[in-house]
Design a protein around this motif. Sequence first.
Motif, PDB file in Angstrom:
ATOM      1  N   LEU A   1      -5.918  29.243  27.941  1.00 57.20           N
ATOM      2  CA  LEU A   1      -5.977  29.027  29.367  1.00 57.20           C
ATOM      3  C   LEU A   1      -6.116  27.784  29.557  1.00 57.20           C
ATOM      4  O   LEU A   1      -5.613  26.933  30.436  1.00 57.20           O
ATOM      5  CB  LEU A   1      -7.137  29.983  29.905  1.00 57.20           C
ATOM      6  N   LEU A   2      -7.286  27.017  29.109  1.00 50.48           N
ATOM      7  CA  LEU A   2      -7.734  25.730  29.297  1.00 50.48           C
ATOM      8  C   LEU A   2      -6.539  24.576  28.930  1.00 50.48           C
ATOM      9  O   LEU A   2      -6.494  23.768  29.624  1.00 50.48           O
ATOM     10  CB  LEU A   2      -8.846  25.348  28.375  1.00 50.48           C
ATOM     11  N   ARG A   3      -6.174  24.923  27.776  1.00 48.43           N
ATOM     12  CA  ARG A   3      -4.946  23.958  27.315  1.00 48.43           C
ATOM     13  C   ARG A   3      -3.684  24.013  28.264  1.00 48.43           C
ATOM     14  O   ARG A   3      -3.402  23.062  28.734  1.00 48.43           O
ATOM     15  CB  ARG A   3      -4.393  24.272  25.990  1.00 48.43           C
ATOM     16  N   ILE A   4      -3.323  25.123  28.832  1.00 48.49           N
ATOM     17  CA  ILE A   4      -2.206  25.240  29.894  1.00 48.49           C
ATOM     18  C   ILE A   4      -2.615  24.329  30.843  1.00 48.49           C
ATOM     19  O   ILE A   4      -1.931  23.537  31.561  1.00 48.49           O
ATOM     20  CB  ILE A   4      -1.785  26.798  30.219  1.00 48.49           C
ATOM     21  N   GLU A   5      -3.914  24.655  31.392  1.00 49.27           N
ATOM     22  CA  GLU A   5      -4.270  23.892  32.582  1.00 49.27           C
ATOM     23  C   GLU A   5      -4.491  22.402  32.678  1.00 49.27           C
ATOM     24  O   GLU A   5      -3.819  21.654  33.283  1.00 49.27           O
ATOM     25  CB  GLU A   5      -5.748  24.399  32.966  1.00 49.27           C
ATOM     26  N   GLN A   6      -4.764  21.956  31.250  1.00 46.66           N
ATOM     27  CA  GLN A   6      -4.751  20.633  30.599  1.00 46.66           C
ATOM     28  C   GLN A   6      -3.389  19.967  30.897  1.00 46.66           C
ATOM     29  O   GLN A   6      -3.260  19.093  31.369  1.00 46.66           O
ATOM     30  CB  GLN A   6      -5.734  20.671  29.426  1.00 46.66           C
TER      31      GLN A   6
ATOM     32  N   GLY B   1      -1.585  18.995  33.730  1.00 46.59           N
ATOM     33  CA  GLY B   1      -2.463  18.296  34.673  1.00 46.59           C
ATOM     34  C   GLY B   1      -2.944  19.039  35.730  1.00 46.59           C
ATOM     35  O   GLY B   1      -3.333  18.333  36.910  1.00 46.59           O
ATOM     36  N   GLY B   2      -3.468  20.130  35.547  1.00 47.46           N
ATOM     37  CA  GLY B   2      -4.281  20.762  36.621  1.00 47.46           C
ATOM     38  C   GLY B   2      -3.392  21.462  37.418  1.00 47.46           C
ATOM     39  O   GLY B   2      -3.700  22.123  38.507  1.00 47.46           O
ATOM     40  N   ARG B   3      -2.040  21.135  37.570  1.00 47.64           N
ATOM     41  CA  ARG B   3      -1.115  21.662  38.608  1.00 47.64           C
ATOM     42  C   ARG B   3      -0.872  23.124  38.518  1.00 47.64           C
ATOM     43  O   ARG B   3      -0.500  23.864  39.451  1.00 47.64           O
ATOM     44  CB  ARG B   3       0.131  20.980  38.490  1.00 47.64           C
ATOM     45  N   LEU B   4      -1.120  23.875  37.368  1.00 45.64           N
ATOM     46  CA  LEU B   4      -0.677  25.120  37.191  1.00 45.64           C
ATOM     47  C   LEU B   4      -2.248  26.149  36.826  1.00 45.64           C
ATOM     48  O   LEU B   4      -3.025  25.424  36.098  1.00 45.64           O
ATOM     49  CB  LEU B   4       0.037  25.401  36.047  1.00 45.64           C
TER      50      LEU B   4
END
Lengths: 909, 124
Positions: free
Chosen positions: B42-47, B50-53
């Motif tokens: 979860l964190l990595r995807i957000e990372q 760039g926080g856009r997803l």
Amino acid sequence: MTTLPSRLRSWLASVLRRSRLEREMDAELRFHLEAYADDLAAGGVQPREAARQARLAFGGVDRAKEGCREAVGVGFTDDLRRDLRYGARMLRKDPGLTAVAVVTLALGIGANAAIFSAVDALLLRRLPVADPDRVLFGITMREGFDPFGMSVLEFAAIRERNHAFADSSVGEQRSFNLTGREVPEPERVPGAAIEADFLGTLGVRPQLGRGFVAADDRPGGPAVALIGDGLWRRRFGGDPGLVGRTLDLNGRSTAIVGILPPGFDYPNLAEIWVPLQSRFHGLPLAELAAHRFGMVARLLPGVSMEQAEAELQAISRDLEREYPQVRRGWSIKGMPLRQGLLWDLNHRVERSLVALVGAVGFLLLICCANVAGLLLARGVTREREIAVRRALGASFGRVVRQLVVESLLLAALGGVAGALLARGLLPVLRTLNPIETLAFAGVLRAPQLDGRMLAFLAAVTMLTGVASGLLPAWRAAGAADLARSIQQGGQRSGASAAGRRSLAVLVVAEVAIAAALLVGGGLMVQSFQRLHRMQLGFRPERLLLLHMELPAGPYHAFPRRAAFVEQVLQRVRQLPGVAAAGITVSAPQTVLNMPDAIFTVEGQPPPRPGEVPIAAHRLVSAGYLETLGVTLVAGRLLGEQDRLGSQPVAVISEELARQGFPGKDPIGKRIRRLRPGETFPWMTVVGVVKDVKEDRDNFRINRPVWYLPYAQQVNDYPLDLVVRASGALGSSGAKESAEHGDPARLAPAIRHAVTAVAPAQPVSDVTTMPELLTRVLATERFSAILMGALAATGLLLAVIGLYGVMAYSVRRQTGEIGLRLALGAPPAEIFKMVLGRGARLIAAGLLIGLAGAAALSRLLAATLYGVAAGDPLTFVAIALLLAAVATLACILPARRAMRVDPLVALRSE
Amino acid sequence: MGQDPGTGTLPMPEPLDLLQGTLDMLILKAVSLGPLHGYGILLRIEQISGGRLEIQQGSLYPALYRLQHQGWIASAWGESENKRKARYYRLTTAGRRRLQAETEKWHRMAEVMAGILRATPEEV
């Protein structure tokens, strides 16, 4: 790239380790929430608040878990398990219905499984030869006669001229007197003489030692033999050292070179095989034409059985042209090995079995219909529960699925009970099984509860569950007006149109199927009765038959044989309990030896090509015909005065008189045998007897027979001793003493008498004539009993089902009936209405059923005797029977309808 | 009334197919950079976005289970940074190939879409 293997593994792992799945899912999600909460707490939120926020942000944990379960595929199994538990609870709540349904289904499923197993053994299971469907079994036929074996003439021609066979080979039936030190008591063992490549053609290899090679098979070759597994274990304890030892076979010291595999006893239940050691060339024509051999052939790849058959027939026609003196009227027939083993030349056995399978399938359909009726009735009482479930969001499919699972559960219970029933039936079927086989009884006559049968059971159970449950499930799940159902409770007055249709369909179906079953059963029972009452031409009661084969060595000279016959008869006639005794070369209805002779009548032109005047050739002792109890029509029977040196005489049957002396009196005329290369003396006809059914396979016709005095005809045929036991009929009509009446009790004394004349002479195939006849008609009796039983059961079940459906239908209409009565309708009118509806349905069912039966019974035509497949009397009788019984089943509910109390009916509205 | 035996749970809202396919790809990509537990993914995807997803947490785990069911990722239990037991997911060989194939398909689709969306009335 398919994900199937991975998905299967994953699903399996999840299902099998369900609790672990749940635990890990729990732990994983908990970790996630804790980690998220930690992150929030690290940002300054209070731990408890962080936990709460984490949970909120996540959304529904339970929903996520459910999503995970769906993703792995256990959702389906979950549902199934739930359905099963629920279904089981429902079944427990209504034990009466459950019990009735399970018993009904058990009956249908069990009967089907048992019959399947028996038919599987006979028609489908593998035989102990290589690729049995590619092996052809050859026989020869003559118009109007029992089939014969192959002659050298035919076989040599086939071998040279065929294009259809990879291999072909012959064998001849032999029997061996097994004597010597190894054997405590002389035993007569059935066997065969085979060519060297006979076993190779069948693809059979010995389990020990070796088979025969070409060197064994030349004329004057070594005395070697192969032993069968059964004999090896039975007599020699399975001792592998037997290979290489010698045994005394027919007085000749024979070396055993190999043991054949278990289950192999071809041809004719053989237990010992020797090489044929026969020449096929340079033999006199008479020998060439002797029909002694059984032929097997292996089809070449790509050649069909039909092509091979056609070729055989072409060869046969050629032979007829080339050797008219011996080939007139003969034809060659080939068939698959299995059909030959069942001796099913006219496909009678196969058809009977198929009819049986059909009948038992029909029975199962009636059972399904009955259970469907029960479930339909119960579906209505559950309308409320189902309506509530639908209202809460369960889809139509979901509810149907759950209800079908319930009926599958019922079917499964029925299936288990049915399996037990089948297991109990199998030994009964095995002993009753009348179908005799030439060989491989271990496979053909041994139905078993094996993997195939269980697979069949499982399949039938599933189909039954769906068949009986789908319609009711559909109806119940789709109960139209949910709101009304929930408000107003279960029993509804005014059965919906669709509901009534379903019931009507059931009634019509049950009556139709029952009608078809009854017609089938009725025809077969009648057929058997006609056969049973058929005129045999002799009196079978209290007759005992014994078979003896005198070995060629000591009895090479015919006078020794004649002396044997005289001495044995003399001793046997003096035994207490013996009323009469005689000897023949072939007793009626026996198949071990069936000699024939071509005859010609003095003063008549020689027979035309195409005409084959053949008579059954029976050499008999004086007193034989009296022992048999034939009816003398003219002249006299054979007597002691007819011996070697006196005038040659013959006693002929009525059919022979008809054929040989049409319209004339045969007494005093002369007749003689024709055989190419030999001249026989003229014989004077001294007597005519009523036709005797000598043949076993052709009991539908009467063959010409002549009886010649044994002493006057040099021969080396085997002997059948026929003894009639005296019956003690007291003058006061007191009951027959069992001791006197039962001929089997004389057997030991008779054996003793034979041994006194010729020590070490085996006596075999001892049977009473009634027993033999039972065996002869066994297939027909069996079919009749079975079909009759199935028909009766079907009728019973159908009537019960009918009653149930009608009673239920009346119950459903209580409200409407009450209304009518309250409005002044006379009860008699109600009665007529209900009965009328029932009668219409029954009539429809009868029409469909009898029409179907007429079409189906044509398939039975070949197996029937004395009654036509479309016998109108049978059809009418059954229509009346079924109509009467079915109407009776409707009368009770109709009467109950009449007696409905309008006040009670309307109040419960 | 207790547990309703016949209907299971209440029906879930159907996830959009596109979203499901996209989520799958994101997960595969995230895991391709190194094994992670669910929260870590979860964190990595957000990372990397760039926080856009922002991923719906509730739909993450069903997706993970589905991907593992199909064989694109595999899991093993291990210890997290703070010594707690967690399940770690990694990409399988098949999964790697799948990610590649899906990425190519996505690029092709994006090109086609871009081309269509660029079309002016005159070009048609």
